[in-house]
Design a protein around this motif. Sequence first.
Motif, PDB file in Angstrom:
ATOM      1  N   GLN A  30      50.611  41.875  30.567  1.00  0.00           N
ATOM      2  CA  GLN A  30      49.265  42.241  30.991  1.00  0.00           C
ATOM      3  C   GLN A  30      48.231  41.192  30.591  1.00  0.00           C
ATOM      4  O   GLN A  30      47.641  40.552  31.446  1.00  0.00           O
ATOM      5  N   ALA A  52      34.405  38.611  34.291  1.00  0.00           N
ATOM      6  CA  ALA A  52      33.905  38.705  35.667  1.00  0.00           C
ATOM      7  C   ALA A  52      32.877  37.625  35.920  1.00  0.00           C
ATOM      8  O   ALA A  52      32.198  37.158  34.993  1.00  0.00           O
ATOM      9  N   ASP A  90      38.305  47.000  33.960  1.00  0.00           N
ATOM     10  CA  ASP A  90      39.626  46.374  33.924  1.00  0.00           C
ATOM     11  C   ASP A  90      40.649  47.500  33.893  1.00  0.00           C
ATOM     12  O   ASP A  90      40.821  48.169  32.881  1.00  0.00           O
ATOM     13  N   THR A  91      41.331  47.731  35.006  1.00  0.00           N
ATOM     14  CA  THR A  91      42.248  48.868  35.088  1.00  0.00           C
ATOM     15  C   THR A  91      43.700  48.497  34.789  1.00  0.00           C
ATOM     16  O   THR A  91      44.537  49.389  34.625  1.00  0.00           O
ATOM     17  N   ASN A  92      44.015  47.190  34.734  1.00  0.00           N
ATOM     18  CA  ASN A  92      45.411  46.805  34.498  1.00  0.00           C
ATOM     19  C   ASN A  92      45.619  46.066  33.185  1.00  0.00           C
ATOM     20  O   ASN A  92      46.707  45.577  32.908  1.00  0.00           O
ATOM     21  N   ASP A  94      44.476  43.168  31.940  1.00  0.00           N
ATOM     22  CA  ASP A  94      44.672  41.725  31.883  1.00  0.00           C
ATOM     23  C   ASP A  94      43.448  40.979  31.369  1.00  0.00           C
ATOM     24  O   ASP A  94      43.408  39.744  31.400  1.00  0.00           O
ATOM     25  N   LYS A  96      40.441  41.077  32.660  1.00  0.00           N
ATOM     26  CA  LYS A  96      39.538  40.732  33.754  1.00  0.00           C
ATOM     27  C   LYS A  96      39.199  41.984  34.548  1.00  0.00           C
ATOM     28  O   LYS A  96      40.051  42.851  34.758  1.00  0.00           O
ATOM     29  N   ASP A  98      38.856  44.208  37.561  1.00  0.00           N
ATOM     30  CA  ASP A  98      39.363  44.267  38.929  1.00  0.00           C
ATOM     31  C   ASP A  98      38.569  45.240  39.787  1.00  0.00           C
ATOM     32  O   ASP A  98      38.779  45.319  40.994  1.00  0.00           O
TER      33      ASP A  98
END
Length: 427
Positions: A30, A52, A90-92, A94, A96, A98
């Motif tokens: 991740q 971002a 940031d939903t995953n 990483d 960053k 998204d």
Amino acid sequence: MSAKTIVGVAVAIACSLGCISVASADQASQELCPADNGGLILPKGFCATVFADVEGAPRHIAVAADGTVYLNAAIRHGGGGEGPVVGLKDTNGDGKADIVVRFGGDVPGGTGIALYKDWLYLESRGSIIRYPRKDGEIALKGTPEVVVKDLPITGNHTARTFAIDGQGNLFVDLGSATNSCQEHDRTKESPGINPCEELKTRGGIWRYDANKTDQTFSENERFATGLRNAVGIAIASDGRRYATQHGRDQLYENWPTLYNSQQGSELPAEELVLLKEGGDYGWPYCYFDGEQGKLVLAPEYGGDGGKAVGQCADKLPPIAAFPGHWAPNDVAIYDGTQFPKSYRGGAFIAFHGSWNRSFGPQSGYNVVFQPLADGKASGKYIVFADGFRSGKDGVEHRPTGLAVGPDGSLYIADDAAGRVWRITYRG
């Protein structure tokens, strides 16, 4: 070999090529640290990702308990039909965002932003407004309520930044309309107005109730005075209140018989103060001389270039001082646990950078860390994040907003190029 072991080996190989691995192999797929730290220069063990890049000029930041990041980021040049507020998520995992959404319609944006209870509070051109928010919600809808209106916004220093404590006290900066309360603002050898009538409505911190709506500005809510422009305000977990102060300009330009060019560039010091109810921090009658470590009398009020103290002996000095004209635009008290213990309870300060140093290069453009203990400086500051103006990516960045996330990460906003960084500690 298990899948988990394979991932761990992959992480080790990747990090031998310039990354610092995450805490566990389960997270490795991740969030990895980019080799260039998003263009920033950080202490060893810290990692920065570009969270971002957004359109407009992001100023201050607020981070919800669910990790949603909000920016007060007005679109430049009068545009911005989608609104001045940016919601990021940031939903995953990483590092960053998204999900990037704008909302707020045609409501004018500004600088200040904060979360309190089930509301997102926003500065909007002379008012503090709020939007209702449910946990997990990113783009907020509905008509905002007005919390405070008719805040003065004429002249200089019109950003109405604020902070809210656990009891709902809403502390608002009303920066001065002038540089040093002269009879003729920013004019050579113009004397100061005495007493400075501007202090009735500007140059201090005002207190309101974040739980109430339709409050109207008046002189009666003044909490502290003598602060030229306290753009950064922060509440520590122990309830102590801190603020930064932008020092005055043009000592050399307006008083060349008392100061040389180098003194005009180095004086006065920028300040971090401990906010006290009824406190007077000296502006416009005094300024803080960092070299001497004391408040001295301003030339507009009979000062002689740095020796005379006069009434400044009765004013409240800062708890920490920094180089002149660096422009402290935000402060965040680190109440997280992710960073090493030495950072806990200390202050991160975002310096926007100078424009008026007549001697030598312009400077600032960094984020510093000031250790604190019991409401006082407990050591010298360090430059924590640098490289904003290095032009590594061909773009100038100027830090202006700070926030600590629920996981202890530090977020930094840049209003020159619209970038947001997320800083984590990897050890």
